[in-house]
Scaffold this motif. Structure first.
Motif, short mmCIF file in Angstrom:
data_model
loop_
_atom_site.label_atom_id
_atom_site.label_comp_id
_atom_site.label_asym_id
_atom_site.label_seq_id
_atom_site.Cartn_x
_atom_site.Cartn_y
_atom_site.Cartn_z
N ALA A 47 0.83 -1.19 0.00
CA ALA A 47 0.00 0.00 0.00
C ALA A 47 0.87 1.25 0.00
N PHE A 48 1.93 1.18 0.78
CA PHE A 48 2.88 2.28 0.90
C PHE A 48 3.47 2.63 -0.47
N GLN A 82 3.66 11.01 -1.14
CA GLN A 82 4.53 10.53 -0.07
C GLN A 82 3.80 10.84 1.24
N VAL A 83 3.30 9.79 1.86
CA VAL A 83 2.44 9.98 3.02
C VAL A 83 3.22 9.74 4.31
N THR A 84 4.12 8.77 4.27
CA THR A 84 4.76 8.29 5.49
C THR A 84 6.02 9.05 5.85
N ASP A 85 6.16 9.36 7.15
CA ASP A 85 7.39 9.99 7.64
C ASP A 85 8.33 8.96 8.25
N ILE A 86 7.74 7.96 8.93
CA ILE A 86 8.55 6.97 9.63
C ILE A 86 7.95 5.59 9.36
N ALA A 87 8.82 4.59 9.15
CA ALA A 87 8.33 3.22 8.98
C ALA A 87 8.64 2.43 10.25
N VAL A 88 7.61 1.75 10.77
CA VAL A 88 7.84 0.81 11.87
C VAL A 88 7.91 -0.59 11.25
N ALA A 128 14.11 2.96 0.00
CA ALA A 128 13.88 3.66 -1.27
C ALA A 128 13.15 4.98 -1.04
N ALA A 129 12.27 4.98 -0.05
CA ALA A 129 11.51 6.20 0.23
C ALA A 129 12.27 7.13 1.17
N GLU A 130 13.44 6.69 1.61
CA GLU A 130 14.28 7.48 2.51
C GLU A 130 13.55 7.88 3.79
N VAL A 131 12.75 6.98 4.33
CA VAL A 131 12.12 7.29 5.62
C VAL A 131 12.87 6.54 6.72
#
Ligand code: GDP
Length: 466
Positions: free
Chosen positions: A129-130, A139-145, A167-170
């Motif tokens: 989904a991300f 680009q919705v996410t700031d941090i990935a858990v 890849a998203a640099e989060v």
């Protein structure tokens, strides 16, 4: 942000510049400038890290004071490692739930609080989904858990999730889950992760790792605290005053309430009675509710609300923005509808006068799980079309093998089937078998060409019928 199809950009670089790009690649500034030139757009680089959306994005970004905003977090990891459980346990302590007595519904995102600091969680776990959102330009996410079960360790989708987050640099925070289980081995999990390039802070690295039990609610406060700390260091900011703009997270239809869309505000503030546009869809915000179903009158940056008032369902992943008057909003929606109609190739041109529905069964194999969502997203326009019926018989990462050909051969007599590959391999024996069964295998490196091939197959179907 520029509302141009990612497939068009990939095709441009491949065809004009001989440069193969993938959906997750980042463009250097020079290439961004080139894209803007191609589409005749003005290009201004703003090195401040802010999130914005909308037609007036670049300029509006600089207007107004930047204020700290809650981080937006996505939970990723291998299947069964506890992503859904973690999101469920945290949802029960969301701000809205504590205010309204604990009953929450899934609307696509929710916000929790720790020590007066808020954190917003996207309620759809997984990197598919991300990445689908990213493929749509959001680009919705700031941090990935990253959830890793301590009894299972690093698994294939754990590795994929790491690749997608990188890849998203989060920033990545690891939740080593299921520590309540007798066979949990958090140290071994740490060691697994270090082999993937994620070195725990207490091992001298820079990746925060917390041992938790999502099911038994153990150490989740520690996890939230680390999220707050990471957010503080990253200084996520957005303009709070001014017209709201952001992303459509979910969109559903309810028989009694009409279109329900969950909007994540990324900039400005969304108010009741605002006029918003998403893609070509117009909305007068009639009612905004939080995850506890309680009415809210305004929503600022990083807050998600479910709204009613869209005349027609907007697409998840599309951006939205608010306009000062109904007339302005309508004008923008109409202009875009015209542009879309003019620029549309493929399926739009396939609409026939006949009531005939074109059916096509598809088997899709790709290099990675994330590409599946990206490919399927290209066909989202025809999901509800009465003229075209695409059936995804199988979608999976991996090479095209004999069993895919066998599956294709099981399709009912007279129904067309295609085996599509995207950035994957075709085994020689699958090739042989496909020839014997007269089934066509097509493998693509450029997503746009895959789309064209499907359109061409449908077109040839039409000709046969005529
Ligand atoms: P997902 O596929 O990553 O979303 O995983 P789920 O959240 O559906 O969890 C898979 C299974 O693991 C379920 O049966 C959960 O009850 C169980 N589970 C999740 N977290 C924990 C935990 O912390 N401890 C234990 N013992 N089981 C857990």
């Amino acid at each position: 942000k520029i509302r141009k199809p990612v497939a068009g950009i990939i095709t441009y670089f491949f065809a004009e510049r001989g440069k193969p790009l993938k959906i997750n690649d980042f463009l250097e500034k020079e290439l961004i400038a080139e894209v803007c030139e191609k589409y005749e757009l003005e290009c201004i680089f703003d090195d401040e890290k802010t999130t914005t959306a909308g037609d007036r994005g670049f300029l509006a970004e600089q207007e107004g004071d930047l204020k700290a905003r809650p981080p937006v977090v996505t939970v990723m990891g291998h299947v069964d490692h506890g992503k859904t459980t973690l999101l469920d346990t945290l949802r029960k302590r969301s701000v809205a739930a504590t205010e309204a007595g604990g009953i929450t519904q899934r609307i696509g995102a929710y916000t929790v609080e720790l020590d007066d600091q808020q954190i917003t969680f996207i309620d759809t776990p997984g990197h598919e989904a991300f990445t689908a959102m990213r493929a749509r330009g959001a680009q919705v996410t700031d941090i990935a858990v990253l959830v890793v079960a301590a009894d299972d360790g690093v698994m294939p989708q754990t590795k994929e999730a790491i690749a997608h987050a990188k890849a998203a640099e989060v920033p990545i925070i690891v939740a080593i889950n299921k520590i309540d289980k007798p066979d949990a081995d958090p140290q071994k999990t740490r060691s697994n992760l270090s082999e993937e390039g994620l070195l725990a802070e207490d091992w001298g690295g820079d990746v925060p790792m917390v041992e938790v039990s999502a099911k038994q609610n153990i150490n989740l406060d520690d996890l939230l605290e680390i999220l707050n700390l990471t957010a503080e260091v990253s200084e996520f900011k957005a303009v709070k005053d001014g017209p709201g703009a952001g992303v459509v997270l979910e969109s559903t239809f309810d028989a009694s309430r009409g279109c329900l869309a969950t909007l994540l505000v990324q900039r400005g503030t969304l108010h009741k009675c605002d006029y918003a546009v998403s893609g070509t869809k117009l909305c007068k915000v009639r009612l905004m509710q939080n995850e506890a179903g309680k009415e809210v009158l305004d929503a600022g940056p990083s807050i998600a609300v479910q709204v009613t008032g869209f005349q027609d369902s907007p697409r998840a992943g599309d951006q939205f923005e608010v306009y000062p008057t109904a007339q302005e909003a309508r004008a923008v929606a109409e202009r875009r509808a015209k542009e879309t109609a003019r620029g549309k190739v493929g399926f739009a041109g396939l609409h026939t006068d006949s009531e005939q529905t074109m059916r096509l069964a598809l088997i899709l194999k790709t290099d990675a799980q994330g590409s599946i969502a990206a490919v399927q997203h290209m066909f989202s326009d025809v999901k509800d079309s009465k003229y075209v019926n695409l059936r995804w018989v199988l979608t999976a990462p991996g090479p095209i093998t004999d069993s895919d050909v066998e599956l294709a051969a099981t399709c009912p007599e007279g129904q067309r089937v295609m085996i599509l590959g995207f950035n994957t391999q075709v085994s020689p024996s699958a090739e042989r078998k496909a020839r014997e069964c007269s089934i066509k295998i097509q493998n693509f490196k450029v997503i746009y060409e895959l789309y064209d091939a499907v359109v061409a197959a449908l077109e040839s179907d039409l000709e046969q019928e005529e």
